[in-house]
Design a protein around this motif. Structure first.
Motif, short mmCIF file in Angstrom:
data_model
loop_
_atom_site.label_atom_id
_atom_site.label_comp_id
_atom_site.label_asym_id
_atom_site.label_seq_id
_atom_site.Cartn_x
_atom_site.Cartn_y
_atom_site.Cartn_z
N LEU A 59 7.55 -4.13 6.09
CA LEU A 59 8.56 -3.10 5.97
C LEU A 59 7.96 -1.86 5.33
O LEU A 59 6.93 -1.92 4.69
N GLY A 60 8.63 -0.77 5.58
CA GLY A 60 8.13 0.49 5.03
C GLY A 60 9.22 1.54 5.02
O GLY A 60 10.32 1.34 5.51
N SER A 61 8.86 2.67 4.44
CA SER A 61 9.76 3.82 4.40
C SER A 61 9.08 4.97 5.13
O SER A 61 8.00 5.40 4.73
N THR A 80 0.86 -1.18 0.00
CA THR A 80 0.00 0.00 0.00
C THR A 80 0.90 1.24 0.00
O THR A 80 2.05 1.19 0.44
N THR A 81 0.35 2.33 -0.49
CA THR A 81 1.07 3.61 -0.49
C THR A 81 0.32 4.56 0.41
O THR A 81 -0.90 4.72 0.29
N GLY A 82 1.05 5.18 1.34
CA GLY A 82 0.43 6.12 2.27
C GLY A 82 0.21 7.48 1.64
O GLY A 82 0.70 7.77 0.55
N GLY A 83 -0.51 8.31 2.34
CA GLY A 83 -0.83 9.65 1.86
C GLY A 83 0.41 10.49 1.62
O GLY A 83 0.41 11.36 0.74
N GLY A 114 4.93 7.27 1.23
CA GLY A 114 5.71 6.13 1.71
C GLY A 114 5.00 4.83 1.39
O GLY A 114 3.78 4.79 1.21
N ILE A 115 5.76 3.74 1.32
CA ILE A 115 5.13 2.46 1.03
C ILE A 115 5.18 1.55 2.25
O ILE A 115 6.04 1.66 3.11
N HIS A 116 4.18 0.67 2.32
CA HIS A 116 4.10 -0.40 3.31
C HIS A 116 4.04 -1.69 2.52
O HIS A 116 3.21 -1.83 1.61
#
Length: 128
Positions: A58-60, A36-39, A42-44
């Motif tokens: 993991l995410g950024s 998924t991509t956050g608002g 960043g990605i999850h």
């Protein structure tokens, strides 16, 4: 019978999450199962670690984040695999930095420890 859900899941933060996904897939044989991509952009990513249904998230976190390669060791993830010797060879050939060579432990596990390119440490083991 309903499969049990993993109750504790490591969530690792990476400066470059896509590079981490690519490396974890190539070196460790993990498989991406959700993204998924956050608002804020960043990605999850959720990745399966292999047979048995284990997952790592993991995410950024965005700008300004510095991972363990820059600040030092922050955690260690321990993963059971069916064949640790083959896993070791795969990870080593993909560029994982070996921190501890294969070793037979007194409690029965055969294990090695490595570091991914962004500094996270991973131990992989086979239980006898």
């Amino acid at each position: 019978m309903t499969a049990e859900r993993q109750t504790v899941t490591p969530y690792l933060l990476y400066e470059d999450a896509q590079a981490a996904v690519d490396f974890l897939t190539e070196a460790f044989g993990f498989r991406e199962v959700d993204r998924t991509t956050g608002g804020a952009g960043g990605i999850h990513v959720e990745m399966e670690t292999g047979s048995g249904g284990g997952r790592v998230y993991l995410g950024s976190p965005g700008t300004g984040f510095r991972g363990p390669a820059a600040v030092g060791r922050t955690s260690l993830v321990y993963v059971l695999v069916p064949d640790v010797d083959a896993h070791y060879e795969r990870a080593k050939s993909a560029g994982a930095t070996i921190v501890e060579e294969l070793v037979d432990l007194p409690f029965g596990d055969r294990r090695y420890t490595c570091r991914d390119p962004q500094g996270h440490e991973w131990s992989f083991a086979t239980t006898s």
